[in-house]
Design a protein around this motif. Structure first.
Motif: not given
Length: 592
Positions: A93-95, A115-116, A121-122, A144-148
């Motif tokens: 994630s870019k975030k 992509m997103h 967004d990733y 961070y909540s959105y693991h790769y």
């Protein structure tokens, strides 16, 4: 702080031996990787105060690890074997503000591909690997909540790729494409605008919460209500027949190694004793109460319609707030249910109020999201403290919400805390979904956070075999709501509710109040005898958000909290919803 992971040729050779080790060595490495953070936490408890733990910075946390330990964090978080040389894409994630420390250092290169999904967004980082084992690192020392997630393709397109020995284990390898989901705990969150170069590749899905495995920064918590040698969090539940059994659970400090319950008919002299089963409970990052013992005693061969009093082995007297009454043999009873409670003291006040106003209620139930993070024991400590007089006198029968079964990491703490019937679907964890009968009513307590399809057959079996006058279902996600309807629940379960005439469905999640008109096949029908009433409630204050259109709704309120009382007298039912001022905000009467 930046390190060079590859200082010299000898060290690189040693690293390669580790990364491409055999399967048995890999298993050992997995264990070491998993234990490393726990080891560091234990060291911190010995060297830092609680205040210092709360203030731990990223730089300080990073500096705790030796170079060898950093390599474990860089290569033993996510591993798998490939049978041919591959290109591995780490999609992050870019975030996430801080880049995982190992990504550049181990040779991954950022591409122009993106992509997103609807949440983030990733960006795509890539590296070539020879055949053998691929080892990837932690998401970070912060959570961070959105693991790769990972995409894998053979370097030579003519070769067929096989991925094996994945750690952590998974039973699903997806395919990179638009509409694919990457988080097993949220399969409705799907990808858009996947680059053509990645489409068709094998994709390793993950869960959002994996970042907590390595979290050290802002990771430590304290409980307001730590354990002691005295029993507390004393709670009643059922795991068997409410007529003749009762389960009693409690907590002590880890220094108390055994427990038992003494019980007797209220006011009688004769006393019986049951030994409790003990299990140890750990919350690794709970700084002031990491280890506790929990106990469960199962009382059997009780007499129907009888009031008992009980005491725990650490108690000298018979507390007035520790009584229960077994199910009697008539068809009259009542119960109380709530929507989301999120361990709020406001809900605690409401629940105690409901208990005092309706002492006749046989049990209380919450339709999921009892707490906000089901893996944080301090939140459960608060929930139990705020409701202690209630749950020690009335069974507490609940279902899982998405906050209780947290971020794909499971609901182990929930299972440790509650003793429920083990009669659910065979493919689900025990006690996540269960059924019980109370007098002339069937209660289907369903884990909507697990796969819907795995429960459909079980639901039909329970309904088809039931001779109950009244049939109720409780699960967290409401199939009909203005914000986020659940089409798969509508597809899987509602035809069964229609076929076997479930009278009412109780849910939460959306943080408002709604009672539908009777519904069948997704449409409003004229009479409750021909349809099911769907209800949503909230047990804490909720914000004004502007409720969207719901043509099926009969009654709606934006702001909670509320509690619901159902009084059953044979073939008649009276439903009442009240607010925190005891105003009746909704009522309904049904007659069979």
């Amino acid at each position: 702080m930046k390190i060079n992971l590859y200082k010299n040729t000898a060290w690189v050779f040693a690293l390669l031996l580790i990364v491409f080790a055999c399967s048995e060595t890999n298993k050992k490495q997995h264990s070491t990787s998993k234990e490393l953070i726990s080891k560091k936490v234990s060291e911190l408890y010995n060297t830092r105060s609680v205040e210092e733990l709360h203030a731990l910075t990223y730089e300080e946390a990073f500096g705790l690890f030796t170079e060898e330990e950093l390599e474990t964090l860089a290569s033993a978080h996510w591993t798998f074997n490939v049978n041919v040389p591959v290109v591995v894409s780490v999609i992050r994630s870019k975030k996430q503000e801080r880049l995982p420390f190992w990504l550049k250092e181990s040779g991954f290169v950022k591409t122009e591909m993106t992509m997103h999904n609807e949440m983030t967004d990733y960006e795509v980082w890539q590296k070539n690997f020879d055949k053998g084992q691929v080892g990837l690192g932690i998401n970070g020392l912060e959570n961070y909540s959105y693991h790769y997630f990972v995409s894998v393709a053979p370097q030579n397109e003519s070769e067929e790729l096989t991925i094996s020995d994945i750690y952590p284990e998974t039973d699903f390898i997806g395919t990179m494409d638009d509409g694919a989901f990457v988080y097993g705990d949220w399969d409705e969150l799907v990808l858009f605008e996947v680059p053509e170069a990645l489409k068709g590749q094998q994709m390793l899905t993950t869960v959002r919460g994996r970042g907590t495995e390595s979290q050290l920064v802002n990771a430590f918590r304290t409980t307001k209500f730590p354990s002691s040698e005295k029993a507390d969090q004393i709670m009643l539940t059922w795991s068997a027949d409410p007529t003749t059994t009762m389960d009693i659970q409690w907590r002590t400090a880890s220094s108390i190694d055994s427990g038992k319950v003494s019980y007797r008919k209220k006011g009688a002299e004769e006393t019986l004793t049951v030994k409790a089963e003990k299990y140890e409970m750990e919350d690794l990052r709970l700084a002031n109460d990491r280890h506790v013992n929990r106990f469960t005693a199962q009382l059997e061969k009780l007499e129907a319609g009888t009031t008992y009093e009980y005491k725990i082995s650490t108690q000298n007297n018979w507390p007035a707030t520790q009584t229960f009454t077994t199910q009697s043999n008539d068809d009259n009873f009542s119960f109380i249910w709530y929507g989301d409670t999120h361990f709020s003291p406001i809900w605690g006040k409401l629940a105690n109020q409901a208990f005092q106003k309706h002492p006749e209620a046989a049990f209380h139930a919450i339709a999921g999201d009892l707490v906000s993070d089901g893996l944080h024991r301090d939140q459960w400590d608060e929930l139990f403290e705020y409701s202690k007089d209630l749950i020690s006198q009335r069974p507490f029968m609940n279902v899982l919400g998405n906050h209780d079964n947290r971020m794909g990491l499971g609901a182990e703490m929930y299972r440790q805390l509650f003793s429920y019937p083990a009669n659910g679907p065979k493919d689900l964890p025990t006690e996540h979904t269960y059924a019980f009968n109370y007098k002339n009513a069937l209660f289907l307590m369903i884990d909507a956070t697990s796969k819907d399809e795995l429960q459909t057959q079980w639901i039909e079996q329970q309904l088809s075999e039931s001779k109950a006058t009244w049939k109720f279902a409780m699960f967290h996600f409401p199939p009909y709501n203005w914000e986020e309807p659940y089409p798969n629940i509508q597809k899987e379960w509602i035809p069964l509710f229609d076929k076997y005439h479930v009278d009412m469905v109780f849910s939460g999640h959306i943080h408002y109040y709604m009672r539908s008109n009777p519904m069948k096949d997704g449409k409003v029908v004229a009479d409750a005898k021909d349809g099911t009433t769907y209800m949503i409630s909230i047990g804490i204050p909720s914000d004004l958000r502007g409720i969207g259109d719901e043509p099926y709704a009969e009654v709606r309120y934006e702001q909670g909290p509320f509690y619901q009382v159902l009084d059953i007298d044979g073939n008649s039912l009276t439903y009442t919803s009240k607010d925190s001022s005891e105003n009746v905000v909704d009522e309904l009467r049904l007659v069979k």
